[in-house]
Motif scaffolding. Structure first.
Motif, short mmCIF file in Angstrom:
data_model
loop_
_atom_site.label_atom_id
_atom_site.label_comp_id
_atom_site.label_asym_id
_atom_site.label_seq_id
_atom_site.Cartn_x
_atom_site.Cartn_y
_atom_site.Cartn_z
N VAL A 37 0.92 -1.25 -0.04
CA VAL A 37 -0.13 0.05 0.03
C VAL A 37 0.86 1.40 0.07
N ASP A 38 1.91 1.27 0.75
CA ASP A 38 2.80 2.31 0.80
C ASP A 38 3.41 2.63 -0.38
N ALA A 39 4.10 1.51 -1.33
CA ALA A 39 4.35 1.82 -2.65
C ALA A 39 3.49 2.18 -3.60
N TYR A 40 2.29 1.70 -3.46
CA TYR A 40 1.37 2.36 -4.28
C TYR A 40 1.09 4.01 -3.85
N LEU A 41 0.90 4.22 -3.00
CA LEU A 41 0.69 5.79 -2.56
C LEU A 41 2.06 6.57 -2.75
N GLU A 42 3.20 6.12 -2.56
CA GLU A 42 4.26 6.90 -2.85
C GLU A 42 4.33 6.92 -4.49
N HIS A 43 3.78 5.97 -5.31
CA HIS A 43 3.85 6.19 -6.80
C HIS A 43 2.84 7.16 -7.09
N ILE A 44 1.67 7.35 -6.29
CA ILE A 44 0.66 8.15 -6.90
C ILE A 44 0.81 9.53 -6.30
N THR A 45 1.71 9.61 -5.36
CA THR A 45 1.97 10.86 -4.59
C THR A 45 2.92 11.44 -5.73
N ARG A 46 3.91 10.75 -6.48
CA ARG A 46 4.80 11.34 -7.25
C ARG A 46 4.00 11.57 -8.90
N HIS A 47 3.07 11.06 -9.05
CA HIS A 47 2.44 10.96 -10.29
C HIS A 47 1.06 11.12 -10.04
N SER A 48 0.31 11.92 -9.27
CA SER A 48 -1.06 11.98 -9.17
C SER A 48 -1.98 12.34 -10.19
N ARG A 49 -1.51 13.28 -10.93
CA ARG A 49 -2.25 13.75 -12.11
C ARG A 49 -2.46 12.71 -13.07
N ALA A 50 -1.36 11.80 -13.21
CA ALA A 50 -1.14 10.96 -14.36
C ALA A 50 -2.09 9.61 -13.86
N ARG A 54 -0.63 10.80 4.28
CA ARG A 54 -0.19 9.66 3.53
C ARG A 54 -0.16 8.38 4.44
N VAL A 55 0.59 8.57 5.63
CA VAL A 55 0.67 7.58 6.68
C VAL A 55 -0.76 7.11 7.25
N GLU A 56 -1.56 8.03 7.27
CA GLU A 56 -2.96 8.03 7.88
C GLU A 56 -3.76 6.98 6.71
N LEU A 57 -3.65 7.34 5.63
CA LEU A 57 -4.39 6.81 4.52
C LEU A 57 -3.87 5.51 4.44
N ARG A 58 -2.55 5.07 4.53
CA ARG A 58 -1.78 3.71 4.37
C ARG A 58 -2.50 2.85 5.31
N GLU A 59 -2.47 3.34 6.63
CA GLU A 59 -3.00 2.56 7.83
C GLU A 59 -4.48 2.30 7.54
N GLU A 114 -8.64 2.39 -4.95
CA GLU A 114 -8.59 3.06 -6.15
C GLU A 114 -9.39 4.37 -5.77
N GLY A 115 -10.60 4.20 -5.39
CA GLY A 115 -11.57 5.19 -4.99
C GLY A 115 -11.07 6.24 -3.97
N ALA A 116 -10.45 5.81 -3.00
CA ALA A 116 -10.02 6.15 -2.04
C ALA A 116 -8.53 7.23 -2.13
N SER A 117 -7.80 6.73 -3.23
CA SER A 117 -6.69 7.36 -3.53
C SER A 117 -6.84 8.13 -4.63
N ILE A 118 -8.03 8.42 -5.27
CA ILE A 118 -8.42 9.46 -6.18
C ILE A 118 -8.90 10.45 -5.36
N ASP A 119 -9.80 10.22 -4.43
CA ASP A 119 -10.32 11.30 -3.67
C ASP A 119 -9.02 12.04 -2.87
N TRP A 120 -8.15 11.29 -2.24
CA TRP A 120 -7.05 11.70 -1.66
C TRP A 120 -6.21 12.64 -2.46
N CYS A 121 -5.89 12.09 -3.64
CA CYS A 121 -5.16 13.18 -4.72
C CYS A 121 -5.82 14.40 -4.71
N GLU A 122 -7.18 14.21 -4.86
CA GLU A 122 -7.84 15.63 -5.33
C GLU A 122 -8.30 16.18 -4.03
N ASN A 123 -8.30 15.59 -2.79
CA ASN A 123 -8.71 16.35 -1.55
C ASN A 123 -7.91 15.85 -0.39
#
Length: 206
Positions: A95-108, A180-185, A166-175
């Motif tokens: 999960v952390d790797a997933y969030l790390e990747h989308i943090t760096r490439h949130s728009r993509a 990131r640690v709280e979302l990962r947990e 997916e849904g939580a990550s999109i919501d997190w990217c936009e708002n």
């Protein structure tokens, strides 16, 4: 007046394709699909529109190729986790790797998961391919998952969790209301609550 001639940089095929994909990924992430102009991309790349079409015959082809590249990078980031971790730590690391990747490439990432050209079947296949590969990796690599292979309740639960991520990550990217640690947990805890509902005896041993 001396005429200034703009020189074009000659790249080999792989370099040129990579250049065009990088330009397209940024453009499609920053703007809606219909607002991206092939003329503009060719101008930035300092090539003719005809040469761009040699690599990607249509704007749709360029868009889908960019999505595939984003998808491959995302799956690679999530699946490159050490195999010797305890189950809960492996899940947390994934999960952390997933969030790390989308943090760096949130728009993509948002562009990938939302799609950009409606119900295009090839775009839908790219997105579904990400889900399928993550699911297959989960079944293959998580120690306790092998015991549930072919068990409908387990498979439905894991697929549902991937959709939730997916849904939580999109919501997190936009708002981003959580860190990131709280979302990962949160995502890790939800996974294990799902597993506990499906197989409480096995999860209690983890």
């Amino acid at each position: 007046m001396k005429r200034v001639v703009r020189r074009r940089i000659r790249l080999d095929n792989d370099e040129r394709r990579a250049q065009l994909l990088a330009l397209a990924r940024k453009a499609f992430s920053d703007r809606a699909y219909d607002d991206v102009s092939i003329d503009d991309l060719a101008s930035v790349a300092k090539i003719s529109k005809g040469l761009l079409y040699h690599y990607f015959p249509t704007k749709r082809d360029l868009y889908v190729a960019g999505l595939r590249e984003i998808a491959n990078e995302l799956v690679e980031a999530v699946t490159s986790i050490p195999a010797d971790l305890a189950p809960i730590e492996r899940a947390r690391a994934g999960v952390d790797a997933y969030l790390e990747h989308i943090t760096r490439h949130s728009r993509a990432f948002v562009s990938l998961m939302r799609g950009g050209i409606g119900s295009d079947p090839e775009v839908a296949e790219v997105i579904e391919g990400v889900r399928r590969r993550l699911f297959e990796t989960f079944l293959k690599d998580v120690p306790f998952a092998a015991a549930f292979a072919g068990e409908p309740r387990f498979e439905i639960s894991v697929r549902g969790w991937i959709g939730f991520v997916e849904g939580a990550s999109i919501d997190w990217c936009e708002n981003p209301r959580l860190s990131r640690v709280e979302l990962r947990e949160l995502l890790t805890q939800v996974l294990f609550e799902i597993m506990r509902a499906v197989a409480p005896t096995i999860v209690a041993k983890l």
